[in-house]
Design an enzyme around this catalytic site. Structure first.
Site, PDB file in Angstrom:
ATOM      1  CG  ASN A 148      -3.937  -4.060  -4.204  1.00  0.00           C
ATOM      2  OD1 ASN A 148      -2.868  -4.616  -4.057  1.00  0.00           O
ATOM      3  ND2 ASN A 148      -4.079  -2.741  -4.199  1.00  0.00           N
ATOM      4  CB  CYS A 170       3.131  -3.060  -4.784  1.00  0.00           C
ATOM      5  SG  CYS A 170       2.543  -1.967  -3.480  1.00  0.00           S
ATOM      6  CG  HIS A 200       0.047  -3.739   0.456  1.00  0.00           C
ATOM      7  ND1 HIS A 200      -1.269  -3.440   0.185  1.00  0.00           N
ATOM      8  CD2 HIS A 200       0.763  -3.149  -0.543  1.00  0.00           C
ATOM      9  CE1 HIS A 200      -1.337  -2.708  -0.921  1.00  0.00           C
ATOM     10  NE2 HIS A 200      -0.123  -2.538  -1.381  1.00  0.00           N
ATOM     11  CE1 TYR A 254      -2.111  -0.807   2.548  1.00  0.00           C
ATOM     12  CE2 TYR A 254      -0.035  -0.238   1.504  1.00  0.00           C
ATOM     13  CZ  TYR A 254      -1.418  -0.282   1.487  1.00  0.00           C
ATOM     14  OH  TYR A 254      -2.108   0.210   0.399  1.00  0.00           O
TER      15      TYR A 254
END
Ligand code: G6P
Ligand code: MN
Length: 435
Positions: A148, A170, A200, A254
């Protein structure tokens, strides 16, 4: 035929997750050698994970050789696939990324806002180095990046490293798909979600179940909180009917940081007071995990790994490698260059997108123009990511400052300056480009 996978950051507590993935797929994706690589500071963990992984493989009866080393260059020799799951500066760096913003009343998160910026600044140069090594030592190998902030890191590598066989992964899109399957009482393979956005920050634009468009039904279920696809690391506040109806798409967990900022901040500050940062919580979870990993009798992935936000990421990583290997041509959600899939974003921007996976890698499907409701914020986030990459490469104060002040979670010139100053100081050991 020999098939070698190198796992960089092999001493991570997540490694049993990916080992299980290789074991499960061994008939179709016959990996013969797995090499775990780590750095000196991770030596002890590497040894424990290595021994445990060997027991897992033995128990499964899979013909896989597993070895571990601190010599990255040697490990890369003959590699067909390389995965990375590293954290530059370890959990103590993560703790600072979370603690410093929170202490200024700003979201303190590993991959978003101020914390995410500094994680990228520390990580991009290190991954760039690895890519240079891969390019010279095993130029045909695919790099599957889980490190990340995965989208930003993947964009930096695809734009600026000589090695172009890089794909970001992811578990969030995967979790969303599984959660829809659960809601609809069907198999995950019966669910298709068209994604739009980036890592995200991706939305589920449309959802099909067994070929039928079920988007509004799923939204309805989300409104009534019949589903929750938040990973362990994010508070789950649920979404209002008004928001979901106006959006008309599935948000990802997120998005709460952006669209419920104050409520999340309040919860996070409360959790911070009670249990410290997420990094500190993770440190405890890890400690427990390693106590388990050390047990001679343990030879399967323990349930407690589900307390980590990245649980099940191996499904995303391993099915990707399998489809490249078998030239499968199936559709998976990965991070790759836009190449015109979304005309409102630069061609070389990395997006999280459905792509056809063959031996030539991912070919993104056309998403089309951004929906007006999210066009502005997605373009802003992408422009922000470009600023972060520029700062990571240049080591210029002004560039970090620009990224910080333009991030929607900060957007305050004075606070941005304080955060940049404190975080630069706190992380200086891992930011050689700024010294
Ligand atoms: C999510 C994200 C991962 C992230 C993880 C953090 O699953 O998709 O990118 O690494 O959460 O989980 P942790 O247990 O480390 O807080
Ligand atoms: Mn992720």
């Amino acid at each position: 035929m020999s098939l070698k996978v190198v796992i960089i950051g092999g001493g991570s507590s997540y490694t049993p997750e990916i080992i299980e993935g290789f074991i499960k797929r061994h008939r179709h994706f016959p990996v013969s050698t797995i090499t775990l690589v780590d750095i000196e500071a991770g030596k002890e963990k590497l040894e424990i994970v290595g021994q445990f992984a060997r027991r897992m493989i033995k128990k499964a009866g899979a013909p896989i050789e597993l070895e571990w080393t601190l010599d990255r260059k040697e490990a890369l020799m003959g590699a067909d696939y390389v995965t990375t799951q590293i954290r530059v500066g370890g959990l103590s760096a993560r703790e600072k990324d979370e603690r410093i913003p929170l202490s200024h009343g700003v979201i303190g998160q590993e991959t978003n806002g101020a914390g995410g910026i500094f994680k990228a600044l520390r990580t991009i140069p290190v991954l760039m180095d690895m890519c240079h090594d891969i390019h010279t030592i095993c130029p045909d190998a695919w790099l599957i990046n889980f490190t990340n902030p995965a989208g930003i890191v993947t964009e930096a590598l695809l734009k600026y490293s000589p090695h172009k066989k890089v794909i970001g992964v992811c578990n969030i899109p995967f979790n969303m798909k599984n959660s829809v399957a659960e809601m609809m009482n069907c198999a995950a393979d019966d669910v298709q979600i068209e994604f739009v956005g980036m890592n995200h920050f991706v939305f589920g634009k449309r959802v099909w179940v067994k070929g039928e468009d079920m988007t509004s039904l799923i939204l309805d279920k989300l409104i009534h909180q019949e589903a929750d696809y938040s990973p362990a690391n994010i508070v789950s506040l649920g979404w209002s009917k008004e928001f979901l109806q106006a959006l008309g798409m599935l948000p990802n967990p997120y998005h709460q940081y952006y669209f419920q900022r104050d409520a999340v901040l309040e919860k996070d500050l409360q959790a911070f007071e009670e249990n410290g940062t997420r990094a500190e919580v993770v440190r405890k979870v890890e400690k427990e995990l390693f106590i388990q990993y050390k047990k001679e009798e343990l030879n399967e992935k323990p349930k407690e790994l589900e307390n980590r936000g990245g649980a099940y990421y191996s499904d995303a990583a391993c099915s990707l490698m399998e489809s490249i290997y078998t030239n499968k041509g199936d559709i998976q959600t990965i991070n790759t260059q836009n190449n015109g899939s979304i005309p409102d974003l630069p061609h070389d921007a990395v997006i999280e997108v459905n792509a056809v996976i063959t031996r030539d890698g991912p070919q993104p499907l056309t998403v089309g123009p951004l929906p007006p409701s999210v066009k502005g914020i997605i373009q802003q986030m992408k422009a922000f990511e470009e600023l972060v990459i520029r700062a990571a490469r240049s080591g210029e104060y002004t560039h970090v400052y620009q990224a910080m002040v333009m991030n929607p979670l900060v957007q305050n010139e004075g606070v941005a300056r304080q955060l940049v100053d404190e975080l630069l100081e706190a992380h200086k050991e891992f930011l050689p480009q700024f010294n």
